[in-house]
Design an enzyme around this catalytic site. Structure first.
Site, short mmCIF file in Angstrom:
data_model
loop_
_atom_site.label_atom_id
_atom_site.label_comp_id
_atom_site.label_asym_id
_atom_site.label_seq_id
_atom_site.Cartn_x
_atom_site.Cartn_y
_atom_site.Cartn_z
N ARG A 122 -14.66 -33.04 51.29
CA ARG A 122 -14.74 -32.32 50.02
C ARG A 122 -15.56 -33.13 49.01
O ARG A 122 -15.35 -34.34 48.85
CB ARG A 122 -13.34 -32.04 49.44
CG ARG A 122 -12.50 -31.09 50.28
CD ARG A 122 -13.05 -29.67 50.23
NE ARG A 122 -12.22 -28.72 50.95
CZ ARG A 122 -12.40 -28.37 52.22
NH1 ARG A 122 -13.39 -28.94 52.92
NH2 ARG A 122 -11.62 -27.50 52.80
N ARG A 140 -23.44 -26.43 23.73
CA ARG A 140 -23.15 -26.88 25.09
C ARG A 140 -24.29 -26.45 26.00
O ARG A 140 -24.47 -25.25 26.28
CB ARG A 140 -21.82 -26.29 25.58
CG ARG A 140 -20.60 -26.76 24.79
CD ARG A 140 -20.39 -28.25 24.91
NE ARG A 140 -19.13 -28.69 24.29
CZ ARG A 140 -18.71 -29.95 24.27
NH1 ARG A 140 -19.47 -30.91 24.79
NH2 ARG A 140 -17.57 -30.27 23.69
N ALA A 149 -12.06 -32.67 20.69
CA ALA A 149 -11.73 -33.11 22.06
C ALA A 149 -12.67 -34.22 22.47
O ALA A 149 -13.74 -34.41 21.88
CB ALA A 149 -11.83 -31.94 23.04
N GLU A 178 -10.36 -39.04 18.49
CA GLU A 178 -11.25 -37.88 18.50
C GLU A 178 -11.10 -37.03 17.25
O GLU A 178 -12.08 -36.51 16.71
CB GLU A 178 -10.99 -37.03 19.75
CG GLU A 178 -11.41 -37.68 21.06
CD GLU A 178 -12.91 -37.90 21.15
OE1 GLU A 178 -13.67 -37.26 20.40
OE2 GLU A 178 -13.32 -38.73 21.98
N GLU A 184 -14.43 -36.51 15.11
CA GLU A 184 -15.04 -35.18 15.13
C GLU A 184 -14.67 -34.31 13.94
O GLU A 184 -15.41 -33.39 13.61
CB GLU A 184 -14.66 -34.44 16.42
CG GLU A 184 -15.27 -35.04 17.68
CD GLU A 184 -15.19 -34.09 18.87
OE1 GLU A 184 -14.47 -33.07 18.76
OE2 GLU A 184 -15.85 -34.36 19.87
N PRO A 234 -9.57 -27.55 39.23
CA PRO A 234 -9.04 -28.42 40.27
C PRO A 234 -9.69 -28.27 41.64
O PRO A 234 -9.51 -29.14 42.50
CB PRO A 234 -7.55 -28.07 40.32
CG PRO A 234 -7.48 -26.68 39.77
CD PRO A 234 -8.55 -26.61 38.73
N GLY A 235 -10.44 -27.21 41.85
CA GLY A 235 -11.13 -27.07 43.12
C GLY A 235 -12.43 -27.86 43.19
O GLY A 235 -12.99 -28.06 44.28
N GLU A 263 -10.80 -33.62 36.70
CA GLU A 263 -10.53 -33.67 35.26
C GLU A 263 -9.14 -33.13 34.92
O GLU A 263 -8.81 -31.97 35.20
CB GLU A 263 -11.57 -32.87 34.48
CG GLU A 263 -11.32 -32.92 32.98
CD GLU A 263 -12.31 -32.10 32.18
OE1 GLU A 263 -12.24 -32.13 30.94
OE2 GLU A 263 -13.16 -31.43 32.79
N GLU A 299 -23.20 -33.51 18.33
CA GLU A 299 -22.12 -33.52 17.35
C GLU A 299 -22.62 -33.68 15.91
O GLU A 299 -21.87 -33.45 14.97
CB GLU A 299 -21.14 -34.65 17.68
CG GLU A 299 -20.44 -34.47 19.02
CD GLU A 299 -19.49 -35.60 19.32
OE1 GLU A 299 -19.50 -36.61 18.57
OE2 GLU A 299 -18.73 -35.50 20.29
#
Length: 219
Positions: free
Chosen positions: A42, A69, A81, A98, A102, A120-121, A125, A150
């Site tokens: 994997r 983003r 975050a 943070e 921020e 999760p696949g 994280e 930012e």
């Protein structure tokens, strides 16, 4: 019967770095899946994890920030975050940092809202989202100097019900914001005193996981 995710310790036969990036790497693991005895390979993102903060003021407003983003080509409304990328820094301290960097504010009261794996696949994280209350603005002379994407972030205090409507109407998509606002909605119904303490166990995070704990099962 209570449902709960379980940690396991399947022996990894081999691990290699497929791609080395600026923030995280992509690794390849080979392991034997005990249910079938099959050898599996994997690829996934080896991620340090992250924290996020839903800051709630006395007027029942939440602090939202708009940030560009590149992977999705959009400006997204988010909550403060950041990565857990400082060695030895605990999640609460990272969240406080943070919020300072921020959003130019500090908070007196902290609780855990919700924990999750973002994908999760394909990624390791782990994300912990905090609720911060008792908000104080930081004097302009003491504020953090932001750069990159930012540098031009817009900060806005949004009435909580309006922010929740934005989630349900499909107008905001950032996972920290969506999960945090939904969790806060549930917490308000249950009572905010039902929330976990800010230093609550987070052994689901791979870096904080104790494989000798009762929740872990060796293969």
């Amino acid at each position: 019967m209570t449902i709960q995710d379980r940690a396991v310790n399947f022996p990894v036969a081999s691990r290699s770095v497929v791609y080395e990036g600026r923030v995280w790497n992509i690794v390849h693991d080979t392991f034997v899946f005990p249910d079938t005895g099959e050898s599996l390979g994997r690829d996934y993102i080896d991620h340090p994890g992250a924290v996020a903060v839903v800051a709630l003021d006395e007027q029942d407003r939440v602090l939202m920030i708009e940030q560009y983003r590149q992977p999705v080509g959009m400006y997204l409304w988010e909550v403060p975050a950041g990565l857990l990328d400082i060695d030895g820094e605990d999640p609460l301290t990272a969240a406080q940092r943070e919020l300072f960097e921020e959003a130019d504010v500090r908070a007196d009261e902290w609780h855990v809202l919700v924990d999750q794996f973002n994908s999760p696949g394909s990624s390791a994280e782990a994300l912990r989202i905090f609720l911060a209350q008792g908000i104080h603005e930081i004097p302009e002379s003491e504020r953090f100097t932001r750069d990159g994407e930012e540098a031009s972030m817009e900060l806005r205090w949004v009435p909580f019900t309006e922010a929740l409507d934005a989630v349900m109407d499909g107008r905001i998509h950032n996972p920290s914001a969506v999960s945090g606002l939904m969790a806060l909605s549930v917490a308000k119904q249950r009572g905010l005193d039902s929330l976990r303490e800010p230093d609550a166990d987070w052994s689901a995070h791979p870096a904080f996981r104790d494989q000798t704990s009762p929740s872990a099962q060796d293969a």
